[in-house]
Design an enzyme around this catalytic site. Sequence first.
Site, PDB file in Angstrom:
ATOM      1  CE  LYS A 234      -3.426  -1.876   2.831  1.00 59.06           C
ATOM      2  NZ  LYS A 234      -4.807  -1.776   1.752  1.00 59.06           N
ATOM      3  NE  ARG A 308     -11.323  -9.491  -2.341  1.00 53.65           N
ATOM      4  CZ  ARG A 308     -11.851  -8.993  -3.523  1.00 53.65           C
ATOM      5  NH1 ARG A 308     -11.660  -8.711  -3.857  1.00 53.65           N
ATOM      6  NH2 ARG A 308     -11.341  -7.185  -2.705  1.00 53.65           N
TER       7      ARG A 308
END
Length: 454
Positions: A234, A308
Amino acid sequence: MNAELFFTINRVNSVPLYLLSPKQLQDKNVTLTPVERNYFVQTQFNGAIGEYCFFHNSEGLLEKVYIGTGNENQILAMAHAALLLPANHYQLQETCSEEAALYWALAQYRFDQYKKDSTSPRVLVVESQMFSELIDLTQAHFLVRDLINQPASDMGPKEMANRVAALAAENCAQFKQWIGDELLQANFPAIHAVGRAAQQEPRLLSLIWGDENNPRITLIGKGVCFDTGGLNLKSPYGMRIMKKDMGGAAHVIGLAHWIMKRNVPIRLHVLIPVVENAIGPNALRPGDVLTMRNGLTVEIDNTDAEGRLILADVLVKACEEEPELLIDFATLSSSARVSVGTEMSAFFTNNESLAAGIIDASYKAADPVWRLPLFAAYEKFLRSSLADMSNCSDYPYAGAIIAALFLKSYITKTTPWVHFDIMAWSEQSTPGKPEGGEAMGLRAVMEYLLRVYG
């Protein structure tokens, strides 16, 4: 923070608190003395939200208080009041809703573990029959905020496991955890793969409570204690508040606390995959292929779509137990925030009556939610030429829907399922919502559970 600081049932020496809207101020049938009306004019009190007017006695002590409600929004008025009033005991001179009383406390919440706050509390007098339930409700919200606000250095997988174990012990619940390579032996490959590069080993936490003959409800929370993005690192800005990536886990811990304290007649199972998404020699790589718990193969397109993956393992386990209701909370996609903003919760479900029930409960609980569609046509964006599916897509649109469709692949068709994609964070302080960790969708689910099972 202790919820009991902000409520009492003792009415002695409490200051009367009145709520007044501009409409009521203009209504000649509303009983106000000439002195009060004249003082309102002098202080320019018009009943707008955030306005207040103090009356003092001849000894200079606070005698009564008026707080503006704007369009008669009692909840927001009480949040403002808790910040505007001096420290004292107050008694609202009208029926106080549970939601309004809750916001009285939420407005005064402070995370003070590292920076002490010497502010004295404003204490609200409440009805005795409301007191215990209000304390449980408030404490659940404080617990969610405390967990999210905790820095990752002090809230890693081990520390979260300790918190869930302590919660289980306090409520005579069963606690179990799988750590490190035990995850591979128990067939939770994705949790292990995402968390294996971190200094602290990944874990799966399990808490079971309640009569086994009661309806089976399973809660799942995404517990990424810190998210660097993995090898798809990130940006500094995107990583700054990634201690909140365990916000889903915090929500189900707070919800479990409330369910057990309220003794809601269900068979509760809480499952929390807990990892740090870190960089190391054995980190998960783009292009790797995982074989999931249910046998599906997944090509890793982006290591920053890790939440997920760990949820998928646990969703499969949950469905194996055939619960009557399955709910997951996750800080899953920035696209959900683009869709609904940061002050309401996006949710998905495969059950129409469940969707209607949660939406209706959200209105009663003053906890805004918005349903997004499980639009099957977008499943094409999860296609992989190498495996059964990819974990995400380069398609720049509908990210929250695509993420939810990935999760749906691990849900059996007969399992009623709700997925909350939440921010779990307030970016700036507003009355009732201080900057930092925030509970979202929590009260809507509480209200729904009470209606159906309570």
